[in-house]
Design a protein around this motif. Structure first.
Motif, PDB file in Angstrom:
ATOM      1  N   ALA A 117       1.060  -1.542   0.189  1.00 41.01           N
ATOM      2  CA  ALA A 117       0.078   0.137   0.342  1.00 41.01           C
ATOM      3  C   ALA A 117       0.891   1.442   0.059  1.00 41.01           C
ATOM      4  O   ALA A 117       0.676   2.055  -1.193  1.00 41.01           O
ATOM      5  N   LEU A 118       1.640   0.966   0.911  1.00 39.97           N
ATOM      6  CA  LEU A 118       2.914   2.101   0.816  1.00 39.97           C
ATOM      7  C   LEU A 118       2.901   3.053  -0.333  1.00 39.97           C
ATOM      8  O   LEU A 118       4.141   3.768  -0.611  1.00 39.97           O
ATOM      9  N   GLY A 119       4.122   1.379  -0.913  1.00 43.33           N
ATOM     10  CA  GLY A 119       4.891   1.472  -2.096  1.00 43.33           C
ATOM     11  C   GLY A 119       3.897   2.206  -2.782  1.00 43.33           C
ATOM     12  O   GLY A 119       4.247   2.897  -3.945  1.00 43.33           O
ATOM     13  N   ILE A 120       3.051   1.896  -3.743  1.00 43.29           N
ATOM     14  CA  ILE A 120       2.013   2.308  -4.178  1.00 43.29           C
ATOM     15  C   ILE A 120       1.245   3.774  -5.110  1.00 43.29           C
ATOM     16  O   ILE A 120       1.947   4.308  -4.883  1.00 43.29           O
ATOM     17  N   ALA A 121       0.803   4.206  -2.874  1.00 47.44           N
ATOM     18  CA  ALA A 121       0.419   5.127  -3.148  1.00 47.44           C
ATOM     19  C   ALA A 121       2.139   6.207  -2.682  1.00 47.44           C
ATOM     20  O   ALA A 121       2.076   7.639  -3.798  1.00 47.44           O
ATOM     21  N   TRP A 122       3.646   5.947  -2.499  1.00 49.63           N
ATOM     22  CA  TRP A 122       4.564   6.319  -3.003  1.00 49.63           C
ATOM     23  C   TRP A 122       4.947   7.120  -4.361  1.00 49.63           C
ATOM     24  O   TRP A 122       5.633   8.062  -5.245  1.00 49.63           O
ATOM     25  N   LEU A 123       5.018   5.644  -5.444  1.00 53.35           N
ATOM     26  CA  LEU A 123       4.688   5.817  -6.541  1.00 53.35           C
ATOM     27  C   LEU A 123       4.025   6.554  -7.245  1.00 53.35           C
ATOM     28  O   LEU A 123       4.425   6.649  -8.140  1.00 53.35           O
ATOM     29  N   MET A 124       3.039   6.551  -6.661  1.00 52.34           N
ATOM     30  CA  MET A 124       1.853   8.138  -7.328  1.00 52.34           C
ATOM     31  C   MET A 124       2.162   9.169  -6.822  1.00 52.34           C
ATOM     32  O   MET A 124       1.308  10.317  -6.625  1.00 52.34           O
ATOM     33  N   GLY A 125       2.981   9.616  -5.886  1.00 48.03           N
ATOM     34  CA  GLY A 125       3.509  10.558  -5.682  1.00 48.03           C
ATOM     35  C   GLY A 125       2.377  11.610  -4.016  1.00 48.03           C
ATOM     36  O   GLY A 125       2.353  12.324  -3.856  1.00 48.03           O
ATOM     37  N   ALA A 126       2.404  10.364  -3.098  1.00 51.12           N
ATOM     38  CA  ALA A 126       1.764  10.523  -2.276  1.00 51.12           C
ATOM     39  C   ALA A 126       1.902  11.929  -0.707  1.00 51.12           C
ATOM     40  O   ALA A 126       3.566  10.973  -1.156  1.00 51.12           O
ATOM     41  N   SER A 127       1.778  12.953  -0.524  1.00 53.84           N
ATOM     42  CA  SER A 127       2.084  12.812   0.836  1.00 53.84           C
ATOM     43  C   SER A 127       2.693  11.941   1.998  1.00 53.84           C
ATOM     44  O   SER A 127       1.887  10.740   1.972  1.00 53.84           O
ATOM     45  N   GLN A 128       3.400  12.580   2.875  1.00 53.95           N
ATOM     46  CA  GLN A 128       3.615  11.596   4.008  1.00 53.95           C
ATOM     47  C   GLN A 128       2.087  11.908   4.991  1.00 53.95           C
ATOM     48  O   GLN A 128       1.953  10.176   5.199  1.00 53.95           O
ATOM     49  N   PRO A 129       1.663  12.739   4.928  1.00 52.32           N
ATOM     50  CA  PRO A 129       0.115  12.242   5.784  1.00 52.32           C
ATOM     51  C   PRO A 129      -0.213  11.040   5.041  1.00 52.32           C
ATOM     52  O   PRO A 129      -1.479  10.656   5.371  1.00 52.32           O
ATOM     53  N   ILE A 130      -0.649  11.205   4.191  1.00 49.15           N
ATOM     54  CA  ILE A 130      -1.930  10.322   2.801  1.00 49.15           C
ATOM     55  C   ILE A 130      -0.546   8.365   2.830  1.00 49.15           C
ATOM     56  O   ILE A 130      -1.616   7.891   3.585  1.00 49.15           O
ATOM     57  N   LEU A 131       0.036   8.906   3.490  1.00 52.82           N
ATOM     58  CA  LEU A 131       1.406   7.627   3.536  1.00 52.82           C
ATOM     59  C   LEU A 131       0.837   7.312   4.373  1.00 52.82           C
ATOM     60  O   LEU A 131       0.660   5.857   5.377  1.00 52.82           O
ATOM     61  N   ALA A 132       0.450   7.766   5.909  1.00 59.61           N
ATOM     62  CA  ALA A 132       0.434   7.327   7.309  1.00 59.61           C
ATOM     63  C   ALA A 132      -0.456   7.661   7.555  1.00 59.61           C
ATOM     64  O   ALA A 132      -1.323   6.724   8.066  1.00 59.61           O
ATOM     65  N   SER A 133      -1.741   7.977   7.009  1.00 58.41           N
ATOM     66  CA  SER A 133      -3.314   7.609   6.251  1.00 58.41           C
ATOM     67  C   SER A 133      -3.480   6.307   5.978  1.00 58.41           C
ATOM     68  O   SER A 133      -4.178   5.286   6.320  1.00 58.41           O
ATOM     69  N   LEU A 134      -2.060   5.071   5.246  1.00 55.82           N
ATOM     70  CA  LEU A 134      -2.916   4.234   4.938  1.00 55.82           C
ATOM     71  C   LEU A 134      -2.090   3.078   4.626  1.00 55.82           C
ATOM     72  O   LEU A 134      -2.515   1.612   4.928  1.00 55.82           O
TER      73      LEU A 134
END
Length: 246
Positions: A117-134
């Motif tokens: 989940a973090l890998g996909i979100a990070w590759l899509m340019g998600a910010s740290q708060p979004i990563l923390a939420s997922l």
């Protein structure tokens, strides 16, 4: 319009309105779910969530105000999760038979649930708060909320992630079980609880009490494992990241 807004404010002054709204959406979702023949790809909770979102949009009620009243229902998640210990106790002899593969598979599966989940979100340019939420999207809500608060994520975004994860877990576990010709209810139940938390566990109990018990086990152990290690790993990654950038 002022009268409507006044009525809305009066209703929101008590949590009973938010609770009634939630229960109404759930009953509508269950009714439609049964009429559609109880499809595994469209669980009642997803239908209820759509109904609830529509009701909030039509009534003009802001989500933060609704959530404040609906927190009374959230409090019940803890006792409901603890109550799942009864089927675990009833299936204890079967669980003991598989304790070795369970111990081996749980850390790997729970870690992968976070990493992909973090890998996909990070590759899509998600910010740290979004990563923390997922990060805790595969953990049951009472535990996931506490983890997300520690990480500095958004509870509202987490709840959306929990819903999507639970629905996707039901669909994919059922599909893969048929494709791989897995008929052991213990394995199917454990996979549903580990990946789909409470939503997957509900589906497992629809299969059989044995599947439900192993789903409860998977959900509980995943929650404990993630709660203990994810905040530590998150801080460690943050420290390493700061060291690299400096």
């Amino acid at each position: 319009m002022p009268q409507i807004e006044s009525l809305r404010d009066t209703l929101l002054a008590t949590p009973l309105f938010a609770v009634a709204l939630t229960l109404t959406a759930y009953l509508l979702g269950m009714g439609l779910f049964r009429r559609l023949g109880q499809p595994t790809w469209l669980p009642a909770i997803l239908i209820a969530a759509v109904f609830l979102a529509a009701l909030l949009a039509l009534s003009g009620i802001p989500y933060p105000e609704y959530r404040e009243g609906a927190n009374w229902l959230t409090i019940l998640l803890g006792p409901a999760t603890v109550a799942l210990g009864m089927p675990l106790y009833q299936q204890l002899p079967r669980i003991r038979e598989l304790w070795r593969p369970l111990v081996v598979s749980l850390p790997l599966a729970a870690s992968l649930a976070v990493l992909y989940a973090l890998g996909i979100a990070w590759l899509m340019g998600a910010s740290q708060p979004i990563l923390a939420s997922l990060a805790a999207k595969s953990v049951t809500a009472p535990i996931a909320i506490g983890i997300t608060q520690q990480l500095g994520g958004s509870i509202a975004l987490l709840m959306g992630g929990l819903l999507v994860t639970g629905v996707a877990a039901i669909a994919f576990v059922s599909l893969l079980a048929r494709w791989m010709k897995i008929k052991d209810e213990r394995i199917i139940g454990f996979a549903l609880g580990l990946n789909g938390h409470a939503i997957g566990t509900v589906r497992a109990f629809e299969i059989s009490p044995t599947a439900g018990a192993f789903a409860s086990l998977g959900m509980s152990l995943t929650g404990i494992f993630t709660a203990l290690l994810l905040p530590l790993a998150w801080r460690l990654v943050g420290v390493i990241g700061m060291s690299v950038t400096s």
